[in-house]
Write a protein that holds these residues in place. Structure first.
Motif, PDB file in Angstrom:
ATOM      1  N   GLY A 287      -2.218  -2.110  -2.197  1.00 58.39           N
ATOM      2  CA  GLY A 287      -2.506  -3.272  -1.339  1.00 58.39           C
ATOM      3  C   GLY A 287      -3.354  -4.293  -2.072  1.00 58.39           C
TER       4      GLY A 287
ATOM      5  N   THR B 107       0.834  -1.209   0.000  1.00 58.55           N
ATOM      6  CA  THR B 107       0.000   0.000   0.000  1.00 58.55           C
ATOM      7  C   THR B 107       0.869   1.259   0.000  1.00 58.55           C
ATOM      8  OG1 THR B 107      -1.755  -1.200   1.083  1.00 58.55           O
ATOM      9  CG2 THR B 107      -1.860   1.196   1.220  1.00 58.55           C
TER      10      THR B 107
ATOM     11  N   GLN C 266      -0.169  11.586   8.400  1.00 59.00           N
ATOM     12  CA  GLN C 266      -0.976  11.298   9.585  1.00 59.00           C
ATOM     13  C   GLN C 266      -1.280   9.807   9.618  1.00 59.00           C
ATOM     14  OE1 GLN C 266      -5.233  11.926   9.794  1.00 59.00           O
ATOM     15  NE2 GLN C 266      -4.992  12.985  11.722  1.00 59.00           N
TER      16      GLN C 266
ATOM     17  N   ALA D 214      -4.578   7.269   8.241  1.00 56.11           N
ATOM     18  CA  ALA D 214      -5.143   6.654   9.452  1.00 56.11           C
ATOM     19  C   ALA D 214      -6.597   6.256   9.208  1.00 56.11           C
ATOM     20  CB  ALA D 214      -5.013   7.605  10.630  1.00 56.11           C
TER      21      ALA D 214
ATOM     22  N   ALA E  90       0.757   1.253   6.382  1.00 52.07           N
ATOM     23  CA  ALA E  90       0.806   2.042   5.141  1.00 52.07           C
ATOM     24  C   ALA E  90       1.623   3.329   5.324  1.00 52.07           C
ATOM     25  CB  ALA E  90      -0.615   2.363   4.697  1.00 52.07           C
ATOM     26  N   GLY E  91       1.391   4.045   6.423  1.00 50.04           N
ATOM     27  CA  GLY E  91       2.078   5.322   6.656  1.00 50.04           C
ATOM     28  C   GLY E  91       3.589   5.153   6.775  1.00 50.04           C
TER      29      GLY E  91
HETATM   30  P1  NAD Z   1      -2.611   0.349  10.845  1.00 46.94           P
HETATM   31  O1  NAD Z   1      -3.592  -0.156  11.856  1.00 46.94           O
HETATM   32  O2  NAD Z   1      -1.358  -0.414  10.584  1.00 46.94           O
HETATM   33  O3  NAD Z   1      -2.164   1.866  11.199  1.00 46.94           O
HETATM   34  C1  NAD Z   1      -3.076   2.894  11.483  1.00 46.94           C
HETATM   35  C2  NAD Z   1      -2.285   4.058  12.067  1.00 46.94           C
HETATM   36  O4  NAD Z   1      -3.184   5.165  12.281  1.00 46.94           O
HETATM   37  C3  NAD Z   1      -1.638   3.776  13.425  1.00 46.94           C
HETATM   38  O5  NAD Z   1      -0.372   4.396  13.471  1.00 46.94           O
HETATM   39  C4  NAD Z   1      -2.576   4.491  14.413  1.00 46.94           C
HETATM   40  O6  NAD Z   1      -1.906   4.896  15.593  1.00 46.94           O
HETATM   41  C5  NAD Z   1      -2.984   5.667  13.583  1.00 46.94           C
HETATM   42  N1  NAD Z   1      -4.230   6.290  14.062  1.00 46.94           N
HETATM   43  C6  NAD Z   1      -5.356   5.700  14.500  1.00 46.94           C
HETATM   44  N2  NAD Z   1      -6.251   6.637  14.868  1.00 46.94           N
HETATM   45  C7  NAD Z   1      -5.654   7.832  14.647  1.00 46.94           C
HETATM   46  C8  NAD Z   1      -6.062   9.168  14.839  1.00 46.94           C
HETATM   47  N3  NAD Z   1      -7.269   9.456  15.318  1.00 46.94           N
HETATM   48  N4  NAD Z   1      -5.185  10.153  14.502  1.00 46.94           N
HETATM   49  C9  NAD Z   1      -3.970   9.851  13.995  1.00 46.94           C
HETATM   50  N5  NAD Z   1      -3.541   8.613  13.804  1.00 46.94           N
HETATM   51  C10 NAD Z   1      -4.371   7.610  14.131  1.00 46.94           C
HETATM   52  O7  NAD Z   1      -3.474   0.519   9.517  1.00 46.94           O
HETATM   53  P2  NAD Z   1      -2.965   0.553   8.013  1.00 46.94           P
HETATM   54  O8  NAD Z   1      -3.046  -0.813   7.473  1.00 46.94           O
HETATM   55  O9  NAD Z   1      -1.712   1.337   7.914  1.00 46.94           O
HETATM   56  O10 NAD Z   1      -4.170   1.375   7.348  1.00 46.94           O
HETATM   57  C11 NAD Z   1      -4.254   2.790   7.482  1.00 46.94           C
HETATM   58  C12 NAD Z   1      -5.311   3.293   6.511  1.00 46.94           C
HETATM   59  O11 NAD Z   1      -4.968   2.880   5.195  1.00 46.94           O
HETATM   60  C13 NAD Z   1      -6.733   2.773   6.748  1.00 46.94           C
HETATM   61  O12 NAD Z   1      -7.668   3.773   6.360  1.00 46.94           O
HETATM   62  C14 NAD Z   1      -6.842   1.604   5.797  1.00 46.94           C
HETATM   63  O13 NAD Z   1      -8.189   1.326   5.441  1.00 46.94           O
HETATM   64  C15 NAD Z   1      -6.054   2.169   4.634  1.00 46.94           C
HETATM   65  N6  NAD Z   1      -5.556   1.127   3.750  1.00 46.94           N
HETATM   66  C16 NAD Z   1      -4.670   0.186   4.188  1.00 46.94           C
HETATM   67  C17 NAD Z   1      -4.255  -0.792   3.324  1.00 46.94           C
HETATM   68  C18 NAD Z   1      -3.244  -1.825   3.732  1.00 46.94           C
HETATM   69  O14 NAD Z   1      -2.915  -2.689   2.899  1.00 46.94           O
HETATM   70  N7  NAD Z   1      -2.705  -1.774   4.932  1.00 46.94           N
HETATM   71  C19 NAD Z   1      -4.728  -0.826   1.999  1.00 46.94           C
HETATM   72  C20 NAD Z   1      -5.609   0.163   1.583  1.00 46.94           C
HETATM   73  C21 NAD Z   1      -6.024   1.134   2.473  1.00 46.94           C
END
Ligand code: NAD
Length: 420
Positions: free
Chosen positions: A341, A187, A214, A290, A219-220
């Motif tokens: 992803g 991602t 953020q 996030a 992903a971040g």
């Molecule tokens: P993750 O659970 O690994 O990470 C989420 C991050 O967001 C964490 O660092 C958490 O501390 C932070 N967070 C949570 N609430 C927050 C807030 N209120 N303010 C600031 N930070 C906050 O999740 P991920 O897999 O990295 O996914 C993140 C986003 O990307 C989601 O919206 C997910 O749907 C989207 N996404 C992920 C994938 C993937 O393959 N991982 C694919 C497509 C979309």
């Protein structure tokens, strides 16, 4: 604020102002193909039992089996899961993948569970939805708060129920259970390719371009590392505990190490900043990675970034679209920007079905090629139709779905009474 789903529908309406598609397609997309709600019983370590609400939605399957992640989060509900499944439908279509859209989740805070409880929850959820999913009908994957280990438990539970080895029922699995090389970083990698392709089209350089991110999860973090390696200056990152910034650029490897050791970015140096301030800080590129709806009509006017890379699903509420367009903020839309992803999930499914596995370089090369091609197609379409990138993405997605629907005949075809 409109519901998430009303916001998603508003984007379709914006695209429909520029293309004509059959009313059949518009009608099909107004509601999901199928939505399941289940009770997920969890036996706790101390003997108690709690039943949590679980969901799985297949939104549209015109282009192939439903594909979409499983989220464990207290806010999971029917509206959110349906909207996420709808976005997956659009994302797979815009990427040209042979999938429709699906999504699932359990309304639960998994951080309160022991590992054994988490395993029982994952298996119990699959027990309840096993008849609804399958390698040819609906293929789950990880999302917020679920990861390869959770996918491994789920795939194993499905294997027990099906009495057959079916690794293609779930993607994002551990490599040892048929996962794909490159899925863990896909991602962030994909979002980076989308940004790089657009930077090239704009004639801009990574050097001297500042980035704020953020959300510092899967992903971040990966996006941050790719940006730093390519010469961007990542000046701010945050997680749920708050953010840090350094105008000279953060040491991303050190921040990742601190996040993984201590659970938050706060102690990784730099000055503290709130998540709200990060969204409106003076920066070239803002990447919300996030949760949904962090940019709304309340703060859209204060966004100072010139470019937003939507790594999260739905970080910009539809009500904020007009303000960002008026202020010339270029939004690289989620259904393209975070599609890396699901693209590598597609590669995983294809490898599972062939039982023939690709090396990491092959995956990386094929991912980059697909992301770059999709980005150019979308940017070209935006220019042709004189629309923003999000509207162009929806136009392309709707056209793909329309073509598959028209192939078996729409009302327009049958009304004129032509034979097959
Ligand atoms: P993750 O659970 O690994 O990470 C989420 C991050 O967001 C964490 O660092 C958490 O501390 C932070 N967070 C949570 N609430 C927050 C807030 N209120 N303010 C600031 N930070 C906050 O999740 P991920 O897999 O990295 O996914 C993140 C986003 O990307 C989601 O919206 C997910 O749907 C989207 N996404 C992920 C994938 C993937 O393959 N991982 C694919 C497509 C979309």
């Amino acid at each position: 604020m409109p519901s998430l789903f009303d916001g998603a529908s508003a984007r379709i309406q914006a695209a429909l102002e520029h293309i004509e598609i059959s009313q059949d397609v518009a009608q099909r997309l107004a509601q999901p193909d199928a939505a399941l709600k289940v009770g997920v019983p969890l036996r706790h370590d101390d003997g108690r039992m709690t039943v949590f609400s679980g969901y799985r939605v297949r939104y549209d399957t015109a282009l192939g089996p439903a594909k979409g992640g499983i989220r464990f989060h207290p806010d999971v509900g029917a509206d959110e899961v349906s909207t996420l499944a709808f976005w997956m439908t659009m994302k797979c279509a815009v990427m040209g993948l042979p999938f429709g859209g699906g999504k699932g989740g359990v309304a639960v805070d998994p951080k309160q569970f022991s590992p054994a409880e988490l395993e029982r929850l994952a298996r119990a959820y699959i027990d309840q939805i096993a008849d609804f999913i399958g390698p040819d009908s609906d293929i789950p994957a990880p999302d917020v708060n679920t990861n390869p280990r959770v996918m491994g438990w789920m795939a194993d539970q499905y294997r027990i129920i099906a009495r057959a080895h079916t690794p293609d029922v779930i993607t994002g699995k551990p490599i040892e259970m048929g996962g794909s090389a490159g899925r863990a970083t896909a991602t962030g990698d994909g979002a980076f390719h989308v940004l790089s392709t657009m930077m090239q089209r704009w004639g801009r350089e990574a050097k001297g371009t500042t980035v704020a991110i953020q959300g510092f999860g899967n992903a971040g973090q990966c996006f941050a590392r790719r940006c730093a390696d390519a010469g961007y200056t990542v000046v701010a990152v945050s997680d749920s505990s708050g953010g840090i910034h350094d105008a000279g650029g953060l040491d991303i490897d050190a921040v990742i190490e601190t996040k993984n050791d201590k659970g938050s970015v706060s102690e990784a140096g730099g000055e503290a900043m709130s998540n709200a301030d990060l969204i409106t800080m003076e920066v070239d590129v803002l990447a919300p990675a996030a949760l949904e709806s962090v940019i709304t009509s309340d703060n859209a006017g204060d966004v100072a970034a010139g470019v937003i890379v939507e790594i999260a699903n739905g970080p910009v509420a539809s009500e904020a679209d007009a303000t960002l367009i008026d202020n010339r903020v270029l939004v690289l839309p989620d259904i393209l920007a975070n599609a890396g992803g699901v693209t590598v999930s597609y590669f995983e499914w294809a490898q599972n079905r062939q039982a023939w596995y690709w090396d990491a370089d092959t995956v990386a090369e094929r991912l980059e090629q697909r992301m770059v091609e999709a980005t150019h197609a979308l940017a070209d379409r935006a220019e042709d139709n004189d629309v923003d990138l999000r509207t162009a993405a929806y136009i392309l997605a709707l056209e793909q779905i329309e073509k598959a629907t028209a192939a078996v005949g729409t009302s327009e075809f049958f009304r004129v009474g032509r034979g097959a």
